[in-house]
Design a protein around this motif. Structure first.
Motif, PDB file in Angstrom:
ATOM      1  N   LEU A   1      -7.789   1.409 -10.248  1.00 28.97           N
ATOM      2  CA  LEU A   1      -7.832   2.109 -11.407  1.00 28.97           C
ATOM      3  C   LEU A   1      -8.178   3.599 -11.040  1.00 28.97           C
ATOM      4  CD1 LEU A   1      -7.742   2.190 -14.726  1.00 28.97           C
ATOM      5  CD2 LEU A   1     -10.168   1.589 -14.417  1.00 28.97           C
ATOM      6  N   LEU A   2      -7.258   4.492 -11.444  1.00 21.68           N
ATOM      7  CA  LEU A   2      -7.663   5.635 -11.157  1.00 21.68           C
ATOM      8  C   LEU A   2      -7.526   6.560 -12.445  1.00 21.68           C
ATOM      9  CD1 LEU A   2      -6.253   8.124  -8.504  1.00 21.68           C
ATOM     10  CD2 LEU A   2      -5.503   8.691 -10.829  1.00 21.68           C
TER      11      LEU A   2
ATOM     12  N   GLN B   1      -6.710  13.963  -0.275  1.00 22.96           N
ATOM     13  CA  GLN B   1      -8.166  13.180   0.265  1.00 22.96           C
ATOM     14  C   GLN B   1      -7.980  11.831  -0.564  1.00 22.96           C
ATOM     15  OE1 GLN B   1     -10.840  16.112  -0.733  1.00 22.96           O
ATOM     16  NE2 GLN B   1     -10.630  17.171   1.370  1.00 22.96           N
ATOM     17  N   VAL B   2      -7.715  11.838  -1.941  1.00 18.23           N
ATOM     18  CA  VAL B   2      -7.811  10.556  -2.614  1.00 18.23           C
ATOM     19  C   VAL B   2      -7.001   9.387  -1.940  1.00 18.23           C
ATOM     20  CG1 VAL B   2      -7.050   9.385  -4.704  1.00 18.23           C
ATOM     21  CG2 VAL B   2      -8.463  11.545  -4.543  1.00 18.23           C
ATOM     22  N   ASN B   3      -5.645   9.984  -1.750  1.00 22.70           N
ATOM     23  CA  ASN B   3      -4.629   9.024  -0.869  1.00 22.70           C
ATOM     24  C   ASN B   3      -5.156   8.544   0.253  1.00 22.70           C
ATOM     25  OD1 ASN B   3      -2.508   8.285  -2.702  1.00 22.70           O
ATOM     26  ND2 ASN B   3      -1.459  10.013  -2.478  1.00 22.70           N
ATOM     27  N   LEU B   4      -5.569   9.404   1.032  1.00 25.37           N
ATOM     28  CA  LEU B   4      -6.068   9.045   2.660  1.00 25.37           C
ATOM     29  C   LEU B   4      -7.395   8.094   2.545  1.00 25.37           C
ATOM     30  CD1 LEU B   4      -6.030   9.373   5.741  1.00 25.37           C
ATOM     31  CD2 LEU B   4      -7.683  11.008   5.364  1.00 25.37           C
TER      32      LEU B   4
ATOM     33  N   ILE C   1       0.297   7.803  -7.003  1.00 27.59           N
ATOM     34  CA  ILE C   1      -0.795   8.588  -7.256  1.00 27.59           C
ATOM     35  C   ILE C   1      -0.354  10.078  -7.102  1.00 27.59           C
ATOM     36  CG2 ILE C   1      -3.017   9.300  -6.122  1.00 27.59           C
ATOM     37  CD1 ILE C   1      -3.404   6.342  -5.824  1.00 27.59           C
ATOM     38  N   GLU C   2       0.201  10.512  -6.092  1.00 29.55           N
ATOM     39  CA  GLU C   2       0.631  11.988  -6.012  1.00 29.55           C
ATOM     40  C   GLU C   2       1.408  12.448  -7.226  1.00 29.55           C
ATOM     41  OE1 GLU C   2       3.114  12.279  -2.592  1.00 29.55           O
ATOM     42  OE2 GLU C   2       1.666  11.706  -1.140  1.00 29.55           O
TER      43      GLU C   2
ATOM     44  N   ILE D   1       0.915  -1.146  -0.065  1.00 35.25           N
ATOM     45  CA  ILE D   1      -0.008  -0.143  -0.109  1.00 35.25           C
ATOM     46  C   ILE D   1       0.502   1.371   0.036  1.00 35.25           C
ATOM     47  CG2 ILE D   1      -1.724   1.330   1.212  1.00 35.25           C
ATOM     48  CD1 ILE D   1      -2.747  -1.355   2.244  1.00 35.25           C
ATOM     49  N   PRO D   2       1.924   1.363   0.776  1.00 38.38           N
ATOM     50  CA  PRO D   2       2.601   2.565   1.016  1.00 38.38           C
ATOM     51  C   PRO D   2       3.374   2.955  -0.459  1.00 38.38           C
ATOM     52  CG  PRO D   2       3.193   1.196   2.980  1.00 38.38           C
ATOM     53  CD  PRO D   2       2.485   0.527   1.961  1.00 38.38           C
ATOM     54  N   ALA D   3       3.765   1.984  -1.329  1.00 35.81           N
ATOM     55  CA  ALA D   3       4.124   2.331  -2.537  1.00 35.81           C
ATOM     56  C   ALA D   3       3.144   3.154  -3.701  1.00 35.81           C
ATOM     57  CB  ALA D   3       4.725   1.228  -3.403  1.00 35.81           C
TER      58      ALA D   3
END
Length: 146
Positions: A63-64, A38-41, A22-23, A15-17
Protein backbone atom coordinates in the motif's frame (compact mmCIF):
# COMPACT_ATOMS: atom_id res chain seq x y z
CA UNK A 1 -3.92 15.77 -1.10
CA UNK A 2 -3.98 12.11 -0.11
CA UNK A 3 -3.85 9.40 -2.69
CA UNK A 4 -2.87 5.76 -2.61
CA UNK A 5 -2.22 2.72 -4.72
CA UNK A 6 -2.47 -0.94 -3.71
CA UNK A 7 -0.74 -3.92 -5.19
CA UNK A 8 -0.67 -7.64 -4.34
CA UNK A 9 2.11 -10.03 -5.26
CA UNK A 10 2.45 -13.79 -4.93
CA UNK A 11 5.66 -14.52 -6.84
CA UNK A 12 9.03 -12.84 -7.40
CA UNK A 13 8.26 -12.69 -11.16
CA UNK A 14 5.56 -10.10 -10.39
CA UNK A 15 7.97 -7.58 -8.84
CA UNK A 16 9.14 -5.89 -12.09
CA UNK A 17 5.55 -4.91 -12.94
CA UNK A 18 5.30 -2.85 -9.74
CA UNK A 19 8.04 -0.30 -10.51
CA UNK A 20 6.42 1.27 -13.60
CA UNK A 21 3.11 1.50 -11.79
CA UNK A 22 4.72 3.31 -8.86
CA UNK A 23 6.67 5.58 -11.22
CA UNK A 24 3.53 6.54 -13.13
CA UNK A 25 1.57 7.16 -9.92
CA UNK A 26 4.24 9.29 -8.22
CA UNK A 27 5.40 11.18 -11.30
CA UNK A 28 1.78 12.17 -12.05
CA UNK A 29 1.85 13.85 -8.62
CA UNK A 30 5.12 15.72 -9.32
CA UNK A 31 7.24 13.61 -6.96
CA UNK A 32 10.94 14.21 -7.70
CA UNK A 33 12.69 11.51 -9.71
CA UNK A 34 15.23 10.77 -6.96
CA UNK A 35 12.45 9.97 -4.47
CA UNK A 36 10.68 7.74 -7.02
CA UNK A 37 13.93 5.89 -7.70
CA UNK A 38 14.68 5.40 -4.00
CA UNK A 39 11.20 4.08 -3.19
CA UNK A 40 11.34 1.66 -6.12
CA UNK A 41 14.85 0.43 -5.26
CA UNK A 42 14.01 -0.19 -1.61
CA UNK A 43 10.72 -1.90 -2.49
CA UNK A 44 12.36 -4.10 -5.11
CA UNK A 45 15.00 -5.23 -2.61
CA UNK A 46 12.51 -5.85 0.20
CA UNK A 47 9.93 -7.65 -1.94
CA UNK A 48 12.60 -9.84 -3.52
CA UNK A 49 13.69 -11.03 -0.09
CA UNK A 50 10.15 -11.46 1.23
CA UNK A 51 8.98 -13.45 -1.77
CA UNK A 52 12.14 -15.54 -2.11
CA UNK A 53 12.88 -16.26 1.55
CA UNK A 54 10.05 -15.25 3.83
CA UNK A 55 6.51 -15.25 2.55
CA UNK A 56 5.97 -18.85 1.68
CA UNK A 57 2.18 -18.53 1.83
CA UNK A 58 -0.37 -15.96 0.82
CA UNK A 59 -0.14 -12.61 -0.83
CA UNK A 60 2.24 -9.79 -0.13
CA UNK A 61 0.22 -6.59 0.08
CA UNK A 62 1.81 -3.23 -0.82
CA UNK A 63 0.00 0.00 0.00
CA UNK A 64 1.62 3.23 -1.17
CA UNK A 65 0.20 6.61 -0.19
CA UNK A 66 1.17 10.22 -0.69
CA UNK A 67 0.06 12.88 1.76
CA UNK A 68 1.54 16.02 3.33
CA UNK A 69 4.74 15.87 1.27
CA UNK A 70 5.47 12.34 2.40
CA UNK A 71 5.47 8.98 0.66
CA UNK A 72 4.41 6.10 2.87
CA UNK A 73 4.71 2.46 1.89
CA UNK A 74 3.30 -0.36 3.94
CA UNK A 75 4.21 -3.94 3.07
CA UNK A 76 2.32 -6.76 4.77
CA UNK A 77 3.15 -10.44 4.40
CA UNK A 78 2.25 -13.64 6.20
CA UNK A 79 5.74 -15.09 6.14
CA UNK A 80 8.08 -16.08 8.91
CA UNK A 81 8.67 -13.28 11.41
CA UNK A 82 11.54 -11.03 10.29
CA UNK A 83 12.34 -7.71 11.89
CA UNK A 84 14.77 -5.82 9.63
CA UNK A 85 15.66 -3.55 12.53
CA UNK A 86 17.36 -6.51 14.23
CA UNK A 87 19.67 -7.13 11.27
CA UNK A 88 23.24 -5.86 11.69
CA UNK A 89 24.38 -2.97 9.50
CA UNK A 90 25.93 -3.93 6.17
CA UNK A 91 29.71 -3.86 5.96
CA UNK A 92 30.36 -1.01 3.55
CA UNK A 93 33.97 -0.44 4.61
CA UNK A 94 35.63 -3.72 3.58
CA UNK A 95 36.72 -4.43 0.04
CA UNK A 96 34.19 -6.15 -2.22
CA UNK A 97 36.19 -9.38 -2.01
CA UNK A 98 36.08 -9.36 1.80
CA UNK A 99 32.41 -8.47 2.26
CA UNK A 100 29.75 -10.97 3.24
CA UNK A 101 27.11 -11.31 0.53
CA UNK A 102 23.75 -9.74 1.39
CA UNK A 103 22.52 -6.93 3.57
CA UNK A 104 22.76 -4.12 1.04
CA UNK A 105 18.98 -4.00 0.56
CA UNK A 106 18.55 -3.26 4.26
CA UNK A 107 21.37 -0.73 4.01
CA UNK A 108 19.57 1.06 1.17
CA UNK A 109 16.35 0.99 3.18
CA UNK A 110 17.99 2.57 6.21
CA UNK A 111 19.81 5.19 4.16
CA UNK A 112 17.11 6.17 1.67
CA UNK A 113 14.00 6.15 3.85
CA UNK A 114 13.35 8.65 6.62
CA UNK A 115 11.43 6.17 8.74
CA UNK A 116 11.59 2.40 8.87
CA UNK A 117 9.11 0.78 11.24
CA UNK A 118 8.33 -2.87 11.83
CA UNK A 119 5.67 -4.71 13.79
CA UNK A 120 4.30 -8.21 13.95
CA UNK A 121 0.51 -8.16 13.75
CA UNK A 122 -0.81 -11.65 14.49
CA UNK A 123 0.59 -13.84 11.69
CA UNK A 124 1.76 -10.89 9.59
CA UNK A 125 4.93 -8.88 9.20
CA UNK A 126 4.10 -5.21 8.68
CA UNK A 127 6.87 -2.96 7.39
CA UNK A 128 6.19 0.78 7.09
CA UNK A 129 8.57 3.04 5.16
CA UNK A 130 8.33 6.81 4.95
CA UNK A 131 10.19 9.14 2.60
CA UNK A 132 9.75 12.88 3.06
CA UNK A 133 9.65 15.15 0.03
CA UNK A 134 10.58 18.23 2.06
CA UNK A 135 13.97 19.91 1.76
CA UNK A 136 16.40 19.04 4.53
CA UNK A 137 14.98 15.58 5.07
CA UNK A 138 17.06 13.10 7.01
CA UNK A 139 16.99 9.36 7.55
CA UNK A 140 17.33 8.94 11.26
CA UNK A 141 14.30 7.07 12.51
CA UNK A 142 13.85 3.35 12.90
CA UNK A 143 11.14 2.03 15.18
CA UNK A 144 9.76 -1.23 16.30
CA UNK A 145 6.04 -1.00 16.84
CA UNK A 146 4.44 -3.27 19.42
Amino acid sequence: MEARVEYRLREPAEIPALAPRIEQYLEARDVPADAVYQVNLVLDEWLTNVLNYGAGRGDVHVLLSLADDQIEVQVTDSGVPFDPLDAPPADTDSSLDDRKIGGLGLHFMREMMDTVAYRRDGDHNVLTLRRSLRPGRGSDTTTRQE
